[in-house]
Design a protein around this motif. Structure first.
Motif, PDB file in Angstrom:
ATOM      1  N   VAL A  25      46.971  40.244  41.289  1.00  0.00           N
ATOM      2  CA  VAL A  25      45.901  41.330  41.664  1.00  0.00           C
ATOM      3  C   VAL A  25      45.191  39.744  42.677  1.00  0.00           C
ATOM      4  N   PRO A  26      45.300  38.814  42.533  1.00  0.00           N
ATOM      5  CA  PRO A  26      44.529  37.526  42.881  1.00  0.00           C
ATOM      6  C   PRO A  26      44.782  36.838  44.350  1.00  0.00           C
ATOM      7  N   PHE A  27      46.254  37.277  43.709  1.00  0.00           N
ATOM      8  CA  PHE A  27      46.610  36.882  45.211  1.00  0.00           C
ATOM      9  C   PHE A  27      46.394  37.724  46.678  1.00  0.00           C
ATOM     10  N   GLY A  39      38.332  30.568  46.702  1.00  0.00           N
ATOM     11  CA  GLY A  39      37.373  30.319  46.375  1.00  0.00           C
ATOM     12  C   GLY A  39      36.485  32.295  45.887  1.00  0.00           C
ATOM     13  N   MET A  40      37.070  32.815  46.537  1.00  0.00           N
ATOM     14  CA  MET A  40      37.085  34.549  46.115  1.00  0.00           C
ATOM     15  C   MET A  40      38.530  35.167  44.898  1.00  0.00           C
ATOM     16  N   MET A  41      39.822  34.080  45.310  1.00  0.00           N
ATOM     17  CA  MET A  41      40.466  34.237  43.890  1.00  0.00           C
ATOM     18  C   MET A  41      39.961  34.301  42.799  1.00  0.00           C
ATOM     19  N   ALA A  42      39.409  32.468  42.897  1.00  0.00           N
ATOM     20  CA  ALA A  42      38.451  32.024  41.603  1.00  0.00           C
ATOM     21  C   ALA A  42      37.604  33.079  41.416  1.00  0.00           C
ATOM     22  N   LEU A  43      37.165  33.737  41.851  1.00  0.00           N
ATOM     23  CA  LEU A  43      35.816  34.464  41.582  1.00  0.00           C
ATOM     24  C   LEU A  43      36.642  35.969  40.958  1.00  0.00           C
TER      25      LEU A  43
END
Length: 421
Positions: A185-187, A227-231
């Motif tokens: 999902v992070p990707f 950054g959005m992936m980390a969040l």
């Protein structure tokens, strides 16, 4: 003294009022496209949807709305047809805004998701045919816009179908879907962040004077996506695995991970929608202001004033808050049963399609794009998953929109011509 100079303030005030009314219609009817899937899949509540939409619709309109506005303002009518009588353009654009706004009001009361792009393009073509003759319409441009109404749902449907199949393959068919969801999902979040940032930087910021090189844009977009992936990864860590549901594939935990993702796609879709559809309200308004300020000169190229985009964004927000809930229900629950994973595939596909269209300056219909994407997700599960009766009603309302917009515009055009002419 010319009619334009004599009534300059009246024309601008009327254009602002009708532009705001049209933007209200976009908010009441069209924002459902951005939020329907998120609410329908129960990833967010209607209240959260309205808050997200208020912020991101407004930002999309203000930061990335300039490119499409050019097409609506200049592309549909041949300027040469108006040079001898420039006030006809003013009457026509006022009539188009009022006609499209009126039709959207009717559709919103009925809960029909119609296309605001159809409404305004139909209205402008209607006034041009009645007031200027058949040669005044830029048919190649109208043909291009009409083609995009077929291409956009097909493209969005294909992307949604592919995305949902990838989700099924990578996550739901894995040995442990919950672990797979947390891994992949992070990707998907990275993809959402990258696409939205890329279009805003390459196309949206020109009219506020920022124009960086392609390489810089690529780098910034990649950083924003990371950054959005980390969040997203941080938000995901708080999701716990659940027990197996009645649904033949799926864990409650897996759908909850997608619930996190739906928050990101809802923001992305609201931004993409604001950037594309604010043009429907402010394009004709910008045309009126440009003609009045240039003393009747049609060809004068004018940047869309920043406050016009703010007015459009504000109108969208007011429409959403006052009347958005009706059409959200039709889009979110009527077409096919949505879960967060299905809603995600539909919303991301629609957002990517709209963002590509905004980038190329083509005013496509967000409604068609999203309905096409939802159909794509439904088809990935088989024909039986689709509610054909609701789809029939939606198709019917789409067919009526063009003639309704054109007919009302012709009526209002002769009314303004009578009052001022």
């Amino acid at each position: 003294m010319s009619i334009i100079a004599e009534h300059a303030y009246t024309f601008i005030i009327l254009a602002c009022l009708f532009g705001f009314f049209m933007a209200w219609g976009v908010g009441a009817n069209d924002v459902a496209n951005a939020m329907g899937t998120s609410v329908g899949s129960k990833a967010i509540t209607i209240k959260q949807a309205i808050i997200i939409a208020v912020v991101f619709e407004f930002l999309g309109a203000w930061l990335a709305g300039g490119e499409v506005t050019e097409t609506i303002r200049k592309g549909i009518i041949d300027p040469a047809a108006l040079e001898s009588d420039p006030q006809l353009l003013i009457y026509g654009m006022l009539a188009s805004l009022l006609a499209a706004g009126t039709w959207l009001l009717i559709a919103s009361l009925k809960g029909w998701p119609v296309s605001t792009t159809h409404s305004i393009v139909g209205a402008i073509v209607g006034f041009a045919l009645a007031g200027l003759g058949i040669d005044a319409v830029g048919w190649p441009k109208v043909g291009q816009i009409a083609a995009s109404w077929v291409v956009s749902p097909l493209l969005a449907g294909t992307i949604a179908f592919t995305l949902f199949k990838s989700v099924q393959h990578l996550i739901f068919e894995a040995d442990d879907p919950f672990v797979a969801a947390k891994r992949y999902v992070p990707f998907y979040i990275l993809l959402v962040g990258f696409a939205i940032c890329m279009v805003t930087l390459t196309k949206g910021l020109k009219h506020i004077g920022l124009d960086m090189g392609f390489g810089t844009n690529l780098l910034l977009s990649a950083l924003f996506g990371l950054g959005m992936m980390a969040l997203g990864g941080w938000m995901e860590r708080r999701v716990q695995a659940g027990s197996r549901q009645s649904d033949h594939f799926g864990f409650t935990g897996v759908e909850r991970v997608f619930g996190v993702l739906m928050i990101f796609t809802a923001c992305a879709m609201a931004f993409a929608h604001g950037s594309n559809d604010v043009a429907n309200a402010v394009g004709p308004l910008a045309a009126v202001i440009s003609v009045v300020q240039n003393g009747g000169a049609i060809g004068g190229s004018a940047l869309v004033p920043w406050w016009v985009l703010v007015l459009g964004g504000g109108g969208i927000v007011v429409g959403l808050v006052t009347y958005g809930h009706k059409v959200i229900a039709t889009v979110g629950t009527g077409i096919t049963e949505l879960t967060p994973s299905r809603g995600f595939a539909a919303t991301l596909a629609a957002a990517l399609t709209v963002v590509l269209a905004s980038g190329t300056g083509l005013p496509i219909s967000t409604t068609h794009t999203l309905v096409g994407a939802i159909l794509g997700v439904g088809l990935a599960r088989g024909m039986a998953a689709l509610n054909l009766r609701v789809i029939g009603t939606i198709a019917m309302s789409w067919l009526i929109t063009l003639p309704a917009g054109a007919g009302l515009a012709i009526l209002f055009f002769f009314m303004f011509k009578g009052i001022f002419g």
